[in-house]
Design an enzyme around this catalytic site. Structure first.
Site, mmCIF file in Angstrom:
data_model
loop_
_atom_site.group_PDB
_atom_site.id
_atom_site.type_symbol
_atom_site.label_atom_id
_atom_site.label_comp_id
_atom_site.label_asym_id
_atom_site.label_seq_id
_atom_site.Cartn_x
_atom_site.Cartn_y
_atom_site.Cartn_z
ATOM 1 N N HIS A 66 25.169 4.789 19.822
ATOM 2 C CA HIS A 66 24.634 5.016 18.491
ATOM 3 C C HIS A 66 23.147 4.649 18.465
ATOM 4 O O HIS A 66 22.798 3.514 18.798
ATOM 5 C CB HIS A 66 25.357 4.150 17.455
ATOM 6 C CG HIS A 66 26.848 4.244 17.511
ATOM 7 N ND1 HIS A 66 27.677 3.219 17.126
ATOM 8 C CD2 HIS A 66 27.676 5.249 17.913
ATOM 9 C CE1 HIS A 66 28.944 3.574 17.283
ATOM 10 N NE2 HIS A 66 28.965 4.807 17.763
ATOM 11 N N TYR A 129 24.354 -9.284 15.714
ATOM 12 C CA TYR A 129 23.102 -8.535 15.725
ATOM 13 C C TYR A 129 22.403 -8.608 14.384
ATOM 14 O O TYR A 129 23.014 -8.562 13.324
ATOM 15 C CB TYR A 129 23.278 -7.086 16.188
ATOM 16 C CG TYR A 129 24.402 -6.291 15.572
ATOM 17 C CD1 TYR A 129 24.150 -5.375 14.563
ATOM 18 C CD2 TYR A 129 25.716 -6.425 16.033
ATOM 19 C CE1 TYR A 129 25.170 -4.619 14.014
ATOM 20 C CE2 TYR A 129 26.739 -5.674 15.493
ATOM 21 C CZ TYR A 129 26.463 -4.769 14.478
ATOM 22 O OH TYR A 129 27.481 -4.027 13.933
#
Length: 461
Positions: A66, A129
């Site tokens: 992605h 993240y």
């Protein structure tokens, strides 16, 4: 352990940080993201706004590839993973691959447009993240995807994909040959219909132009309609510039509204979305007593227009990422002094022109090119003077030169003082006597505009 270090990768902007783990019999501790230390090592100040966590119970869980429309910083809290990144941005780097095995001692900064995929190599893997845009369901429409099994990039997954846990959506992503590169963030030009705005949009064909009546900074709905998350830079080329009308009761209100109140809303947009802002300023922020103005000269405006522009400059300077581009005597595609003088010359008129105001012309081709240069080279933020080069001239000097280039005699222009010119024109705004701007800082940034007389001859054909 040794201190924090950074490694470059074959993908531009993709950085690997080796993070010290400080441990004993109880376990370990690490500074997972340390802004000051990482910035010193070259991390962009990407401004994270959201922290996400992902858990994989079994080894072999695989996700990706992605490319997201934001920057992210990925690291491990537990376990080990195999990471793969593919550059899906337009340019020579498109399709470049980098792979790495990560543990808690490693973090990777992933710039916008670089696809990422991860495979858990151990059970109970937890990774974290940071991202610099808030996620929403609509955000997926801005992703760019690549198939995990693409033969061109040929990622050597430690656990074969035939044995891995993969979602149906990830398995259906396109091959590299069918991927449309993720477009870079757009530049927004506010005031795109003006002389400078038209020059900017000509140089920035992918830019988003905004102007009245469709885009009104007084209207919260108009502001909210712009996809600011996909904007890389804002250039404010809009202003109230009717210096004489600004001295009237209604003009004063309008001038402060446009040059300060509306600008403050644009500054807040830039601050909220962490977008660099370019703001065009003017020599009118000075009283004109100094023969040459540097970027460090204190404000001393004489009239309402100059006062509002000085206030606007102060607002923009509060942003962490900004360029204030100060200019003077702008000439472009529209009504301006040179065009007026050329028309008078063509009609046989013999005008009287002020001879005791001094400065340099600025053609919008060079003003726009200089702004684009500051942005594209990521020049240090702050204030830059930007006019064309050449000797300082008076308005009368320029008018005489225009007449000569139109085949008329320079003697057909009568030079008068400012006091004489305005003697029968009450209510006119005060003008700075000296408007010449020093250009050394601009030259240090690597940009030198064309000579004003060369541009004048081109402009008049």
């Amino acid at each position: 352990m040794s201190g924090l270090t950074v490694r470059q990768t074959p993908i531009e902007g993709l950085l690997v940080f080796d993070i010290p783990l400080h441990g004993d019999a109880r376990g370990w501790f690490k500074e997972n993201w340390q802004r000051a230390k990482m910035l010193e090592l070259g991390l962009p100040d990407f401004g994270p706004v959201q922290n996400n966590m992902s858990f994989n119970a079994a080894a072999g869980s695989t996700r990706g590839l992605h490319a997201e429309p934001w920057d992210k910083m990925i690291s491990l809290a537990n376990g080990r993973i195999f990471g793969a990144w593919v550059d899906l941005r337009p340019g020579d780097g498109f399709g470049t691959v980098f792979t790495l095995e990560l543990g808690p001692e490693t973090a990777v900064f992933v710039p916008r447009g670089v696809a990422n995929g991860y495979q858990a190599l151990a059970p109970d893997t937890v990774y974290s993240y940071l991202v610099n845009e808030h996620w929403s369901p609509d955000a997926r429409g801005s992703y760019t995807y690549l198939n995990l099994a693409d033969e061109t990039v040929a990622i050597d997954w430690p656990i074969p994909l035939s044995q891995a846990e993969i979602s149906a959506a990830d398995a259906a992503h396109p091959r590299l040959a069918d991927v449309t590169p993720m477009a870079p963030k757009r530049t927004v030009v506010v005031g795109c219909k003006g002389q400078l705005g038209r020059a900017l949009t000509a140089l920035l064909p992918g830019s988003l132009g905004l102007d009245l009546p469709e885009f009104d900074l007084r209207d919260p709905a108009a502001i909210a309609s712009v996809p600011w998350g996909q904007v890389g830079t804002i250039i404010n080329a809009a202003a109230y510039t009717s210096v004489d009308a600004a001295e009237t009761h209604e003009g004063r209100r309008a001038c402060w509204d446009v040059n300060v109140a509306c600008l403050s809303r644009l500054v807040e947009v830039a601050r909220q979305h962490r977008i660099p802002l370019v703001h065009v300023s003017t020599d009118y922020v000075f009283d004109g007593t100094a023969e040459t103005h540097t970027e460090h000269e204190a404000f001393s405006p004489l009239g309402v227009y100059g006062q509002t522009k000085a206030a606007g400059d102060a607002l923009v300077a509060t942003l962490p990422r900004h360029w204030i581009v100060r200019t003077s005597w702008v000439i472009g595609d529209g009504n301006n002094f040179v065009r007026t003088m050329a028309n008078l010359a063509d009609k046989g008129v013999k005008p009287s022109v002020v001879g005791d105001q001094y400065g340099r012309l600025t053609f919008t081709t060079d003003l726009a090119a200089g702004i684009v240069h500051l942005i594209s080279t990521n020049a240090p933020g702050g204030t830059y003077n930007l006019t064309n080069t050449g000797p300082t001239q008076s308005w009368a000097d320029i008018a005489k030169r225009v007449f000569e280039l139109r085949g008329r005699s320079a003697d057909d222009v009568t030079e008068v003082t400012t006091a004489e010119y305005f003697a029968d024109k009450p209510g006119m705004a005060p003008r700075p006597t000296h408007s010449t701007l020093a250009l050394s800082k601009l030259a240090e940034a690597g940009f030198e505009p064309a000579n004003a007389d060369d541009r004048l001859r081109e402009y008049l054909g």
